[in-house]
Design an enzyme around this catalytic site. Structure first.
Site, PDB file in Angstrom:
ATOM      1  N   GLY A  38       0.846  -1.207   0.000  1.00 42.16           N
ATOM      2  CA  GLY A  38       0.000   0.000   0.000  1.00 42.16           C
ATOM      3  C   GLY A  38       0.878   1.251   0.000  1.00 42.16           C
ATOM      4  O   GLY A  38       0.664   2.191  -0.774  1.00 42.16           O
ATOM      5  N   HIS A  39       1.879   1.260   0.889  1.00 43.73           N
ATOM      6  CA  HIS A  39       2.861   2.352   0.868  1.00 43.73           C
ATOM      7  C   HIS A  39       3.583   2.369  -0.486  1.00 43.73           C
ATOM      8  O   HIS A  39       3.914   3.420  -1.011  1.00 43.73           O
ATOM      9  CB  HIS A  39       3.910   2.173   1.965  1.00 43.73           C
ATOM     10  CG  HIS A  39       3.370   2.178   3.367  1.00 43.73           C
ATOM     11  ND1 HIS A  39       3.351   1.050   4.152  1.00 43.73           N
ATOM     12  CD2 HIS A  39       2.847   3.168   4.120  1.00 43.73           C
ATOM     13  CE1 HIS A  39       2.841   1.353   5.341  1.00 43.73           C
ATOM     14  NE2 HIS A  39       2.528   2.632   5.344  1.00 43.73           N
ATOM     15  N   GLY A 149      -2.812   8.274   1.302  1.00 47.00           N
ATOM     16  CA  GLY A 149      -3.720   7.213   0.892  1.00 47.00           C
ATOM     17  C   GLY A 149      -5.163   7.511   1.254  1.00 47.00           C
ATOM     18  O   GLY A 149      -5.450   8.071   2.315  1.00 47.00           O
TER      19      GLY A 149
END
Ligand code: AMP
Length: 293
Positions: A38-39, A149
């Site tokens: 995700g990062h 995000g």
């Protein structure tokens, strides 16, 4: 070019001054480490859009409202550096606590209204800590663009509001949530789930997705949609819903009727692990389906 690790504010400012003199653009992806794909998505997007990619890794103590949560937060700098190297990050800024908070902090950034509900209600002081550290990182790095995000939608809304209300010269870029094949949003906290908890965890996204679909299909009774989502989650072993709300995506206020785009957002406890997630229901989807009906 190899990844440079910088641990001090002065060192980072010096390095970035020469980047700026060379006319290169700077992108910042703030993280608390324990990096996952995700990062990675945030970093890849920063890599695509800016010349010099800065990733900050700092577990920010002032945003944790429970000490043991701060202490238990996963940390693995060596692994994180490998992760950044593999993705062509130029600079990792990894300050110690004393470097970020050399003396007791007396100045804080507070955002009204947007922090009243959802995580703001259940984690007192959390967004004050987030807003303050993000403002500090933006002041230290002075990036052209900063990447956040959508998984942390309330955080994203809060940061956008700070930039708007305090005229911070940076472009905030939202990045879509990366999910496991079964829908679970990637999170550093997923590592804490037992095998049995991991199996029930995707129910969170499924419930949000279903609520989003009902709204997109023209459901007007928000309470009924919320009740259904609650019921789908509360019956599961070890699962407790902390909140589940339908909110306006800009000011994060709960709505009782659908008049525009909304976010369906929730926090649930799966055993001792707190997971958050959300889905956006854009107006286009809402009007499209309403028109057909
Ligand atoms: P954290 O290290 O959890 O503070 O997250 C750092 C940044 O990565 C925040 O902007 C998060 O919203 C973002 N992020 C975390 N998980 C994901 C994910 N699954 N997909 C996309 N972005 C994410």
């Amino acid at each position: 070019m190899s990844t440079q690790v910088i641990r001090t504010v002065v060192g980072l400012r010096d390095r970035l001054a020469s980047v700026r003199r060379a006319g290169a653009s700077i992108g910042l992806a703030p993280t608390m480490g324990a990096l996952h794909a995700g990062h990675g998505r945030l970093i890849e997007r920063t890599r695509q859009e800016t010349d010099c990619v800065v990733v900050s890794i700092f577990v920010n103590p002032i945003q944790f409202n429970q000490n043991d949560d701060y202490e238990r937060y996963p940390r693995d700098l060596a692994r994180d550096l490998e992760f950044c190297r593999a993705r062509g990050v130029d600079i990792v800024f990894a300050p110690e606590i004393d470097e970020m908070y050399p003396s007791p902090q007396r100045a804080f950034v507070e955002v009204e209204l947007l922090t009243e509900h959802l995580c703001g209600r259940f984690r007192p002081g959390h967004f004050r800590g987030v807003a303050t550290v993000v403002m500090k990182l933006l002041n230290i790095v002075q990036p052209d663009r900063a990447y956040f995000g959508e998984k942390d939608a309330q955080q994203l809304a809060v940061i956008r509001r700070i930039v708007r209300d305090l005229a911070v010269p940076v472009e905030i870029v939202p990045v879509a949530t990366l999910r496991e094949p079964d829908g679970l949003a990637l999170s550093s906290r997923n590592q804490r789930l037992s095998a049995a908890e991991r199996r029930v965890a995707p129910a969170l996204y499924r419930a949000l997705e279903r609520a989003g679909e009902r709204i997109a299909a023209g459901a007007s009774d928000v309470e009924a949609v919320k009740k259904e989502a609650h019921a789908a989650l509360e019956g599961l072993p070890g699962v407790r819903v902390e909140y589940l709300e339908v909110v306006d995506p800009e000011d994060m206020q709960p709505v009782d009727r659908i008049a525009g785009p909304v976010r369906v957002t929730a926090a649930v406890w799966v055993g001792a692990t707190r997971l958050i997630d959300n889905v956006l229901c854009p107006l286009a989807a809402v009007t499209q389906v309403t028109e057909r009906a």
